[in-house]
Design a protein around this motif. Structure first.
Motif, PDB file in Angstrom:
ATOM      1  N   LEU A  69      33.959  47.310  38.128  1.00 24.32           N
ATOM      2  CA  LEU A  69      32.849  48.064  38.705  1.00 24.32           C
ATOM      3  C   LEU A  69      32.596  49.347  37.929  1.00 24.32           C
ATOM      4  O   LEU A  69      31.441  49.708  37.671  1.00 24.32           O
ATOM      5  CB  LEU A  69      33.127  48.379  40.173  1.00 24.32           C
ATOM      6  CG  LEU A  69      33.114  47.179  41.116  1.00 24.32           C
ATOM      7  CD1 LEU A  69      33.464  47.619  42.525  1.00 24.32           C
ATOM      8  CD2 LEU A  69      31.783  46.472  41.089  1.00 24.32           C
ATOM      9  N   ARG A  70      33.664  50.032  37.533  1.00 25.37           N
ATOM     10  CA  ARG A  70      33.497  51.253  36.741  1.00 25.37           C
ATOM     11  C   ARG A  70      32.867  50.942  35.392  1.00 25.37           C
ATOM     12  O   ARG A  70      32.022  51.688  34.903  1.00 25.37           O
ATOM     13  CB  ARG A  70      34.834  51.970  36.550  1.00 25.37           C
ATOM     14  CG  ARG A  70      35.131  52.903  37.698  1.00 25.37           C
ATOM     15  CD  ARG A  70      36.270  53.822  37.379  1.00 25.37           C
ATOM     16  NE  ARG A  70      37.456  53.208  37.974  1.00 25.37           N
ATOM     17  CZ  ARG A  70      38.671  53.270  37.478  1.00 25.37           C
ATOM     18  NH1 ARG A  70      38.896  53.924  36.372  1.00 25.37           N
ATOM     19  NH2 ARG A  70      39.676  52.696  38.074  1.00 25.37           N
ATOM     20  N   TYR A 107      39.464  44.664  40.042  1.00 24.78           N
ATOM     21  CA  TYR A 107      38.038  44.640  40.367  1.00 24.78           C
ATOM     22  C   TYR A 107      37.392  46.013  40.217  1.00 24.78           C
ATOM     23  O   TYR A 107      36.293  46.130  39.692  1.00 24.78           O
ATOM     24  CB  TYR A 107      37.854  44.101  41.783  1.00 24.78           C
ATOM     25  CG  TYR A 107      36.421  43.908  42.172  1.00 24.78           C
ATOM     26  CD1 TYR A 107      35.643  42.937  41.551  1.00 24.78           C
ATOM     27  CD2 TYR A 107      35.833  44.688  43.149  1.00 24.78           C
ATOM     28  CE1 TYR A 107      34.319  42.751  41.897  1.00 24.78           C
ATOM     29  CE2 TYR A 107      34.511  44.513  43.510  1.00 24.78           C
ATOM     30  CZ  TYR A 107      33.758  43.537  42.879  1.00 24.78           C
ATOM     31  OH  TYR A 107      32.450  43.362  43.226  1.00 24.78           O
ATOM     32  N   HIS A 108      38.085  47.075  40.638  1.00 25.02           N
ATOM     33  CA  HIS A 108      37.495  48.411  40.534  1.00 25.02           C
ATOM     34  C   HIS A 108      37.292  48.822  39.071  1.00 25.02           C
ATOM     35  O   HIS A 108      36.395  49.588  38.766  1.00 25.02           O
ATOM     36  CB  HIS A 108      38.312  49.454  41.312  1.00 25.02           C
ATOM     37  CG  HIS A 108      39.675  49.705  40.759  1.00 25.02           C
ATOM     38  ND1 HIS A 108      40.751  48.884  41.035  1.00 25.02           N
ATOM     39  CD2 HIS A 108      40.131  50.680  39.945  1.00 25.02           C
ATOM     40  CE1 HIS A 108      41.818  49.358  40.405  1.00 25.02           C
ATOM     41  NE2 HIS A 108      41.474  50.438  39.742  1.00 25.02           N
ATOM     42  N   HIS A 109      38.100  48.301  38.146  1.00 20.18           N
ATOM     43  CA  HIS A 109      37.892  48.580  36.723  1.00 20.18           C
ATOM     44  C   HIS A 109      36.584  47.942  36.253  1.00 20.18           C
ATOM     45  O   HIS A 109      35.844  48.540  35.465  1.00 20.18           O
ATOM     46  CB  HIS A 109      39.042  48.035  35.885  1.00 20.18           C
ATOM     47  CG  HIS A 109      40.300  48.816  36.036  1.00 20.18           C
ATOM     48  ND1 HIS A 109      41.377  48.640  35.200  1.00 20.18           N
ATOM     49  CD2 HIS A 109      40.667  49.782  36.913  1.00 20.18           C
ATOM     50  CE1 HIS A 109      42.351  49.465  35.567  1.00 20.18           C
ATOM     51  NE2 HIS A 109      41.933  50.158  36.604  1.00 20.18           N
ATOM     52  N   GLU A 112      40.745  37.498  44.897  1.00 18.99           N
ATOM     53  CA  GLU A 112      39.935  38.720  44.877  1.00 18.99           C
ATOM     54  C   GLU A 112      39.392  39.036  43.484  1.00 18.99           C
ATOM     55  O   GLU A 112      38.252  39.431  43.330  1.00 18.99           O
ATOM     56  CB  GLU A 112      40.762  39.901  45.378  1.00 18.99           C
ATOM     57  CG  GLU A 112      39.992  41.201  45.402  1.00 18.99           C
ATOM     58  CD  GLU A 112      40.830  42.357  45.890  1.00 18.99           C
ATOM     59  OE1 GLU A 112      40.590  43.472  45.428  1.00 18.99           O
ATOM     60  OE2 GLU A 112      41.708  42.134  46.738  1.00 18.99           O
ATOM     61  N   ASP A 113      40.215  38.845  42.453  1.00 18.09           N
ATOM     62  CA  ASP A 113      39.796  39.235  41.105  1.00 18.09           C
ATOM     63  C   ASP A 113      39.319  38.052  40.262  1.00 18.09           C
ATOM     64  O   ASP A 113      39.240  38.131  39.056  1.00 18.09           O
ATOM     65  CB  ASP A 113      40.929  39.971  40.400  1.00 18.09           C
ATOM     66  CG  ASP A 113      42.210  39.151  40.351  1.00 18.09           C
ATOM     67  OD1 ASP A 113      42.262  38.068  40.975  1.00 18.09           O
ATOM     68  OD2 ASP A 113      43.160  39.582  39.689  1.00 18.09           O
ATOM     69  N   ASP A 150      29.182  50.393  35.903  1.00 23.94           N
ATOM     70  CA  ASP A 150      28.502  51.678  36.091  1.00 23.94           C
ATOM     71  C   ASP A 150      28.275  52.369  34.746  1.00 23.94           C
ATOM     72  O   ASP A 150      27.206  52.933  34.494  1.00 23.94           O
ATOM     73  CB  ASP A 150      29.318  52.601  37.001  1.00 23.94           C
ATOM     74  CG  ASP A 150      29.278  52.172  38.449  1.00 23.94           C
ATOM     75  OD1 ASP A 150      28.384  51.395  38.817  1.00 23.94           O
ATOM     76  OD2 ASP A 150      30.164  52.623  39.216  1.00 23.94           O
TER      77      ASP A 150
END
Length: 95
Positions: free
Chosen positions: A19-20, A15-17, A68-69, A23
């Motif tokens: 979001l990056r 998930y953080h990938h 989550e993903d 951005d």
């Protein structure tokens, strides 16, 4: 995320990938829009008279669990299916 699913349908990026990546995309939004428009328009021979686009959503009734993903989310539903996971789908047509 779409490209990732097309290239490897079984993979799920962290998930953080995502979001990056979002951005980064927002920081180059205007340039990316122009490049995408030029690319799509170059696929068409001759003049372009009309460009249509549509965005819709659909839902899944079978599996109510949420990982989550997972790209399917419990969010706003125009169909009133608040207990079903959904995705958003977009299409562009050029004439």
């Amino acid at each position: 995320m779409v490209v990732n699913r097309l290239c490897d349908p079984c993979s799920k990026p962290p998930y953080h990938h995502l979001l990056r990546a979002m951005d980064r995309l927002i920081s180059v939004k205007e340039k990316a829009e122009l490049l995408l428009a030029k690319r799509l328009l170059s696929l068409r021979e001759g003049p372009v008279d009309l460009v249509f686009y549509d965005i819709t959503s659909t839902y899944f009734e079978e599996d109510k669990s949420l990982q989550e993903d997972d790209i399917r989310k419990f969010e706003y539903s125009r169909d009133g299916k608040l207990d079903c996971r959904q995705i958003v789908i977009g299409i562009v047509m050029i004439w």
